[in-house]
Enzyme design. Structure first.
Site, mmCIF file in Angstrom:
data_model
loop_
_atom_site.group_PDB
_atom_site.id
_atom_site.type_symbol
_atom_site.label_atom_id
_atom_site.label_comp_id
_atom_site.label_asym_id
_atom_site.label_seq_id
_atom_site.Cartn_x
_atom_site.Cartn_y
_atom_site.Cartn_z
ATOM 1 N N ASP A 194 -4.985 2.078 0.964
ATOM 2 C CA ASP A 194 -5.820 3.227 1.269
ATOM 3 C C ASP A 194 -6.327 3.867 -0.026
ATOM 4 O O ASP A 194 -5.548 4.029 -0.976
ATOM 5 C CB ASP A 194 -4.970 4.239 2.055
ATOM 6 C CG ASP A 194 -5.789 5.383 2.598
ATOM 7 O OD1 ASP A 194 -6.653 5.131 3.447
ATOM 8 O OD2 ASP A 194 -5.566 6.540 2.182
ATOM 9 N N GLU A 245 5.742 -12.540 -5.517
ATOM 10 C CA GLU A 245 7.142 -12.912 -5.262
ATOM 11 C C GLU A 245 7.363 -13.195 -3.764
ATOM 12 O O GLU A 245 8.168 -14.031 -3.393
ATOM 13 C CB GLU A 245 7.995 -11.718 -5.688
ATOM 14 C CG GLU A 245 9.405 -12.003 -6.051
ATOM 15 C CD GLU A 245 10.094 -10.677 -6.402
ATOM 16 O OE1 GLU A 245 11.121 -10.393 -5.777
ATOM 17 O OE2 GLU A 245 9.583 -9.926 -7.265
#
Ligand code: NOJ
Length: 490
Positions: A194, A245
């Site tokens: 956002d 990751e």
């Protein structure tokens, strides 16, 4: 889902935005919730979407529909519990639907513990407090500063209940990295960021200057000292290894002044995608669409990542209403779903919902409404699954939607729901780049591989040749106005 190919799923995905408050009500209290979403996963699977993006469902006073977060690592009781979230994501993954969650790093709710502490004089430097305000304006209208009882002012680029974080503070960096990990460990496949162009403010918080119009109008044409500052990229470079990751993606909601500026958010060490709002704001007109498509594709080339397309979301009037009717909306949708890149759908557009423009003022909840008279509530009205499916919905549904409930559309082959299902299924057969074809004024046409797309925005029918794969409305050997078609070579 962590190998190379799986990681690239977002490149041509159809992502369905769920506005949890309005999507489906699992417990019958009039507010949508996560169990409601869980209950509709088979529906979403049948629609054919690759992923859902959940607008915020975190603990929140809902002063801005949940984009005012009080606890980033919990579910608001109105939306359910973390256990509901786990159930939802588990079932979504079984159905091969990825889950993207919203992250709101520019500001918190004024109910966030840190802001409460700040008001009490503790850790104020995690937010932006000053002795004097500058001339910055809130995106929702009015000044971007509110004074607290001891005389200081705090910055809020949105509602006063949404104080901006101070991203010069190490606590804020550490906190959001933990928030990312929290949701990644729960299995999310990505984040929608956002106000991804906010967070970093120009040194010294310089005035914008008296320019004679609302600052928000300048957002996409001028450099503003509170948007798109270079420092914001350092944050994404910090986040990217964490995303990598877990094999997760991130899509930026970034309103910036040029495609080149937008391109800076994308790349191997920053984010994967950014919303391409130019397409959403284009007129229903062959030329406007073509200009935007060409520009977007050129921009995608710059960054080596496919672009995104979107026609509706929770912040803009629904495209049926913007374009002046369902025929045009379906035609624009067919165009969008034929383009290379990923497409973002907004809940309810697959039913052909229009904007609800006559909500009584006392029911409107958009914080912008009180300040500017503009309200986004009309695109947030709950989804009409069946007549009477909602008890006391938080916003009332118009009676005209009784004719287009999801259950009525389910078995009607000509329904907008079945149109979306078919288009999403067939879209997978598009291959290759766009080659533009010469056509009359008001008509747009291109080839991708062995398929052609034609959109007629002119006033007269145009001849078409080839096998009709699907069309947005009735076609013969001519394509009527306000209609699009996908053709295969004979
Ligand atoms: C963008 C969101 O899409 C919108 O709904 C919200 O009001 C603002 N950001 C502030 O968070």
């Amino acid at each position: 889902m962590t190998n190379e190919v799986a990681n690239d799923w977002w490149r041509d995905a159809v992502v369905y935005q769920v506005y949890p408050r309005s999507f489906a009500d699992g417990n019958g209290d009039g507010t949508g919730d996560l169990i409601g979403v869980y209950d509709k996963l088979e529906y979403l699977s049948a629609l054919g979407v690759d992923a859902i993006w959940l607008s915020p469902f975190y603990t929140s006073p809902l002063a801005d529909g949940g984009y005012d977060v009080a606890d980033y690592c919990d579910v608001d009781p109105r939306f359910g519990t973390l256990a509901d979230f786990d159930l939802l994501i588990g079932r979504a993954h079984e159905l091969n639907i990825r889950v993207i969650v919203d992250i709101v790093p520019n500001h918190s709710s004024s109910e966030h513990p840190w802001f409460r502490e700040a008001l009490a004089g503790i850790g104020r430097d995690r937010y932006i407090f000053r002795d004097q305000p500058n001339d910055w304006e809130s995106i929702f209208g009015g000044p971007a500063w509110t004074q607290v009882p001891d005389g200081q002012w705090y910055l809020h680029l949105f509602d006063p209940s949404q104080p901006d974080f101070n991203w010069s503070h190490p606590d804020v960096h550490a906190f959001f990295k933990d928030v990312l990990r929290f949701w990644l460990q729960r299995g999310v496949d990505g984040f929608r960021i956002d106000v991804a162009h906010g967070m970093i403010k120009a040194d010294g918080l310089p005035d914008v200057g008296a320019l004679g119009h609302r600052q928000i109008e300048l957002m996409t044409t001028a450099e503003l000292p509170y948007f798109d500052q270079d420092g914001v990229h350092e944050i994404y470079r910090e986040w990217r290894p964490i995303l990598d990751e877990y094999g997760a993606m991130a899509v930026a909601e970034a309103w910036v002044s040029s495609p080149a500026r937008l391109a800076r958010y994308i790349g191997r060490d920053e984010l994967h995608q950014a919303f391409n709002f130019d397409f959403m704001v284009a007129e229903f007109d062959a030329k406007s669409f073509r200009v935007v498509i060409e520009k977007s594709l050129a921009e995608a080339e710059l960054v080596g990542a496919p672009t995104t397309w979107v026609l509706s979301n929770h912040d803009k009037p629904r495209h049926v209403t913007r374009y002046g009717g369902l025929a045009r909306a379906r035609a624009a949708t067919l165009l969008m779903l034929s383009l290379p890149g990923s497409a973002y759908l907004y809940n309810g557009e697959e039913l052909g919902l229009d904007e609800v423009t006559d909500l009584p003022p006392e029911l409107r909840e958009d914080p912008a409404f009180l300040r500017t008279g503009e309200s986004r509530d009309g695109c947030r009205v709950p989804i009409p699954w069946a007549e009477g499916a909602w008890t006391n919905p938080w916003l009332p549904m118009p009676a005209r939607w009784d004719a287009i409930t999801a259950d009525k559309q389910e078995h009607d082959p000509g329904s907008t729901l079945n149109f979306y299902r078919q288009a999403i299924r067939l879209r997978r057969g598009f291959r290759g780049d766009i080659q533009w074809l010469d056509v009359a004024d008001g008509v747009l046409s291109f080839r991708r591989g062995d398929r052609r797309v034609v959109l007629n925005t002119s006033q007269s029918p145009v001849p078409i040749e080839g096998t009709v794969l699907m069309a947005s409305g009735p076609v013969t050997d001519t394509l009527p106005p306000d209609t699009a078609v996908w053709l295969a070579d004979r």
